[in-house]
Write a protein that holds these residues in place. Structure first.
Motif, PDB file in Angstrom:
ATOM      1  N   ASN A  97      -6.096 -21.408   6.673  1.00 45.43           N
ATOM      2  CA  ASN A  97      -5.541 -22.768   6.644  1.00 45.43           C
ATOM      3  C   ASN A  97      -4.079 -22.769   6.211  1.00 45.43           C
ATOM      4  OD1 ASN A  97      -8.009 -23.780   7.435  1.00 45.43           O
ATOM      5  ND2 ASN A  97      -8.729 -23.986   5.325  1.00 45.43           N
ATOM      6  N   TRP A 106       3.954   9.161 -10.127  1.00 46.56           N
ATOM      7  CA  TRP A 106       3.602   8.809 -11.507  1.00 46.56           C
ATOM      8  C   TRP A 106       2.527   9.748 -12.044  1.00 46.56           C
ATOM      9  CZ3 TRP A 106      -1.205   6.959 -13.267  1.00 46.56           C
ATOM     10  CH2 TRP A 106      -1.213   6.469 -14.578  1.00 46.56           C
ATOM     11  N   TYR A 107       1.519  10.038 -11.223  1.00 45.86           N
ATOM     12  CA  TYR A 107       0.431  10.894 -11.672  1.00 45.86           C
ATOM     13  C   TYR A 107       0.903  12.321 -11.941  1.00 45.86           C
ATOM     14  CZ  TYR A 107      -4.358   9.275 -12.123  1.00 45.86           C
ATOM     15  OH  TYR A 107      -5.516   8.739 -12.598  1.00 45.86           O
ATOM     16  N   ALA A 108       1.703  12.843 -10.999  1.00 42.31           N
ATOM     17  CA  ALA A 108       2.118  14.236 -11.136  1.00 42.31           C
ATOM     18  C   ALA A 108       3.137  14.386 -12.262  1.00 42.31           C
ATOM     19  CB  ALA A 108       2.706  14.724  -9.814  1.00 42.31           C
ATOM     20  N   GLY A 109       4.062  13.426 -12.370  1.00 48.29           N
ATOM     21  CA  GLY A 109       5.040  13.475 -13.445  1.00 48.29           C
ATOM     22  C   GLY A 109       5.969  14.681 -13.386  1.00 48.29           C
ATOM     23  N   PHE A 124       2.542   5.956  -7.011  1.00 45.79           N
ATOM     24  CA  PHE A 124       1.356   6.423  -7.705  1.00 45.79           C
ATOM     25  C   PHE A 124       1.294   7.949  -7.775  1.00 45.79           C
ATOM     26  CE2 PHE A 124      -3.419   6.867  -7.735  1.00 45.79           C
ATOM     27  CZ  PHE A 124      -3.565   6.442  -9.034  1.00 45.79           C
ATOM     28  N   TYR A 182       0.836  -1.204   0.000  1.00 44.12           N
ATOM     29  CA  TYR A 182       0.000   0.000   0.000  1.00 44.12           C
ATOM     30  C   TYR A 182       0.874   1.258   0.000  1.00 44.12           C
ATOM     31  CZ  TYR A 182      -3.698   3.177   1.564  1.00 44.12           C
ATOM     32  OH  TYR A 182      -4.578   4.214   1.667  1.00 44.12           O
ATOM     33  N   GLU A 226      -4.467 -19.424  22.400  1.00 41.83           N
ATOM     34  CA  GLU A 226      -5.197 -19.944  21.234  1.00 41.83           C
ATOM     35  C   GLU A 226      -5.865 -18.809  20.492  1.00 41.83           C
ATOM     36  OE1 GLU A 226      -8.092 -23.076  21.508  1.00 41.83           O
ATOM     37  OE2 GLU A 226      -6.838 -24.164  22.934  1.00 41.83           O
ATOM     38  N   ASN A 227      -5.870 -18.892  19.166  1.00 41.26           N
ATOM     39  CA  ASN A 227      -6.631 -17.939  18.374  1.00 41.26           C
ATOM     40  C   ASN A 227      -8.111 -18.241  18.547  1.00 41.26           C
ATOM     41  OD1 ASN A 227      -4.924 -16.153  16.500  1.00 41.26           O
ATOM     42  ND2 ASN A 227      -3.874 -18.121  16.479  1.00 41.26           N
ATOM     43  N   ALA A 228      -8.919 -17.191  18.632  1.00 41.68           N
ATOM     44  CA  ALA A 228     -10.363 -17.401  18.810  1.00 41.68           C
ATOM     45  C   ALA A 228     -10.923 -18.114  17.589  1.00 41.68           C
ATOM     46  CB  ALA A 228     -11.064 -16.067  19.009  1.00 41.68           C
ATOM     47  N   PHE A 235       3.149   1.455  -3.203  1.00 42.88           N
ATOM     48  CA  PHE A 235       2.372   1.863  -4.369  1.00 42.88           C
ATOM     49  C   PHE A 235       1.952   3.321  -4.253  1.00 42.88           C
ATOM     50  CE2 PHE A 235      -1.551   2.508  -6.723  1.00 42.88           C
ATOM     51  CZ  PHE A 235      -1.121   2.161  -7.991  1.00 42.88           C
TER      52      PHE A 235
END
Lengths: 194, 467
Positions: free
Chosen positions: B375, B332-335, B329, B322, B465-467, B325
């Motif tokens: 899993n 890249w947009y502003a350039g 991003f 996140y 333990e995980n719930a 990028f």
């Protein structure tokens, strides 16, 4: 503590109702967990456990299978993602190609925010409404609320309820099974035919 | 109770493993220094890559330990000591920084050599620029004087514009060069050698303070079982986490962002944090697995702990994607040229573009899909595969972060086939820094129990333990 086997059980519920649940009350999470294991091992399918807080290991004690919610969310996520890809491609590449900031009409980076948002949005819808669906919600009435003792489920008591509609249900043997788990109290919950 | 049945001391080959690591480290650093004497510039960049690859793990470990104390986490107690071992190697990086310090001119020449002239002439404004140019003729001079030699697509338009000479006194190259020099001159109040080394000293002082205190608090508790040590760690965690956040942010600015001093990215500190955390969690998961497989952890670590480590690996990897990028991003947009330069070096058609694309796919997409399922996270081989992929890509990412700047410093145009050249110095430095890092970690492992035995929440963590 447990009622004598032959003593008639308390009945709670509206006038003229028919028995729908056997409700057993316990004091500790450990007691209700052991009771759940016994009911699970007896092969019941229409029954539930009610606790004031999530009890770790209860899923296993009840023999619950993995929730199907994950698959619903994953499907919705894929629908969201592909909707976003088709929408942007149709709008920016096919229907109205328009150069912005010198970027080509087909620019993968500009896809990311929309794909992300729609994927998350539909996943969240899938999670919330899928959960409602799997829990058969919204539901305005449940027989278990006919019991006054059941109010303590939001405080310090733990309950197991077994439905009369369960194929394994038997007036005497189910009661004996629950009594063998040493509850504080057992009662029959009656309700009007819905 | 049963905790005492196992003493959690490093046994078998693990007890002496630090000697092997130290040997690898000595050979690596010695080899890199010997070979690097002939090519100090290449050595400097290769070494900085290796330094970054392992420092991020120690930094990530420190953040992990601090987060456990801030949240008073019980689940992680049986694994926390392993992270504390990584954290305890943080002071070693002050020593490992010496080669970087000695090669400041090779790595950061475009601002380190700029300062003497730039600062002296700063009041004269843009007139300072031509003087600044003389400070680093190889840097800027070569690039602009002979663009046709390299004949790349980005050099070509400049040359054309210069050839037509439509702008009066200054050519296009000269204008760009002036602008570039002016940016660096403007930053010279921060980017100068004196202040740079002062900051380095502050970073290491803070890191040594935080890491040695946390490590002492934890190991002192092994024998005494005194709850006071837990309270001390929890007391320092809130300020220490702010200290670590700020110091690692500025260290990332100084050591990696300033390789390209005209470039800036305000999210870079967060990006460095995210990269550190995703790399650390992948590596941490693998190490705990390895120790457990060798029977070093007894029954202290269960599949429930791996499930949580898997969640954190997955979560921080998504966070990394996140942030990474987002950084790309917006640029890249502003350039805007001085912002886009960083990605121009890594996304122009050529070898670095392949590496960039592989980061997106193998660092994010594949592990994301693989580790999504509960899993898989509870299946140790599935989790190991995901963590191993993320860890390998973390190393690739650090290479990708540092090495394009070497091509830039050598005036190899972005996208050129030679912009990415793998050197034995990369491997030697990697083995050298890694060997020293592991020697420090494994040495500590041989001296202390492998789990935080004295922590009051130890039994709770064992049965978590995980719930």
């Amino acid at each position: 503590m447990a009622d004598a086997t032959n003593k008639p059980l308390t009945r709670v519920g509206p006038e003229g109702g028919t028995p729908v649940l056997l409700l057993a009350e316990y004091d500790t999470p450990a007691a209700v967990m052991h009771a759940a294991e016994k009911v699970r091992d007896a092969g019941f399918t229409r029954w539930d456990v009610h606790t004031p807080f999530p009890v770790h290991g209860m899923d296993k004690a009840m023999g619950l299978p993995d929730s199907r919610l994950g698959w619903i969310v994953a499907t919705m996520a894929l629908i969201g993602f592909s909707t976003a890809v088709s929408l942007i491609t149709w709008a920016n590449v096919v229907s109205y190609p328009f150069i912005v900031g010198g970027k080509p009409a087909f620019s993968i980076p500009s896809y990311a925010p929309v794909c992300f948002e729609l994927t998350v949005l539909l996943s969240a819808f899938g999670a919330v409404f899928g959960m409602f669906g799997l829990n058969k919600l919204p539901r305005h009435h449940h027989a278990v609320f006919e019991s006054d003792r059941f109010r303590a489920v939001t405080d310090d008591k733990f309950f197991v309820s077994v439905e009369y509609a369960d194929p394994k249900f038997d007036d005497v043997r189910t009661r004996e099974l629950l009594e063998s788990t040493k509850p504080n109290h057992i009662e029959i919950v009656e309700d009007n035919e819905s | 109770m049963s905790a005492q049945e196992h003493d959690y001391k490093a046994s078998g080959s693990l007890a002496g493993a630090w000697k092997i690591a130290a040997g690898v480290g000595a050979v690596g650093i010695g080899g890199a220094l010997a070979m690097g004497a002939g090519d100090p510039k290449r050595f400097a960049f290769s070494y900085l890559f290796a330094f970054a690859a392992f420092l991020t793990l120690a930094v990530g470990a420190t953040f992990f330990v601090l987060i456990q104390h801030v949240t008073s986490a019980a689940w992680s107690v049986t694994t926390r000591r392993i992270a504390e071992f990584f954290m305890s190697a943080l002071p070693v990086f002050a020593l490992l920084f010496v080669p970087v310090a000695l090669h400041v001119d090779d790595l950061y020449g475009s601002w380190a050599n700029h300062e003497a002239h730039g600062a002296a002439h700063a009041p004269a404004g843009e007139h300072a620029a031509p003087h600044g140019e003389h400070a680093a003729p190889a840097e800027h001079g070569a690039e602009h004087a002979a663009p046709t030699e390299h004949g790349t697509e980005h050099a070509a338009p400049h040359h054309e514009a210069g050839g037509e000479e439509p702008r009066g006194f200054l050519s296009q190259e000269e204008i760009e060069h002036l602008a570039h020099t002016e940016v660096i001159t403007a930053k010279s109040g921060y980017l100068n050698k004196g202040f740079f080394f002062l900051r380095v000293a502050i970073y290491f002082a803070l890191w040594i303070l935080v890491s040695t205190r946390l490590f002492r608090n934890s190991t002192s508790q092994d024998a005494s079982r005194d709850h006071e040590w837990t309270r001390r760690s929890q007391g320092m965690a809130p300020w220490a986490i702010s200290v670590m956040a700020l110091s690692t942010t500025f260290a990332a600015f100084d050591w990696y962002m300033s390789l390209l001093p005209s470039w800036y990215s305000t999210i870079f500190g967060v990006y460095h944090f995210a990269a550190s955390m995703s790399g650390f969690f992948a590596f941490f998961t693998l190490t705990v697995m390895w120790l457990r497989k060798n029977g070093q952890l007894g029954e202290a670590v269960t599949v429930e702990h791996f499930h949580d480590l898997g969640k954190l690996t997955f979560g921080f990897n998504a966070f990394w994607a996140y942030i990474a990028f987002s950084q790309f991003f917006l640029i890249w947009y502003a350039g805007i040229p001085e912002e886009a330069e960083f990605y121009h070096m890594r996304w122009s058609d050529g070898p670095w573009k392949v590496v960039s694309a592989s980061l997106a796919i193998l660092h994010f997409v594949v592990p994301f899909v693989l580790l999504m399922s509960r899993n898989v996270k509870r299946n140790l081989s599935g989790l190991a595969a995901g963590a191993a992929l993320i860890f390998v890509m973390h190393i690739v990412e650090m290479y990708w972060l540092v090495m394009p700047n070497y091509a830039h410093a050598m005036n190899i145009p972005a996208g050129n086939d030679h912009a990415l050249s793998i050197s034995p110095l990369d491997l030697l430095s990697f083995l050298g820094v890694g060997g020293v890092f592991f020697a420090a970690v494994l040495f500590r492992m041989s001296k202390h129990p492998l789990v935080a035995l004295g922590d009051p929440r130890f039994e709770r963590s064992r049965h978590f333990e995980n719930a």
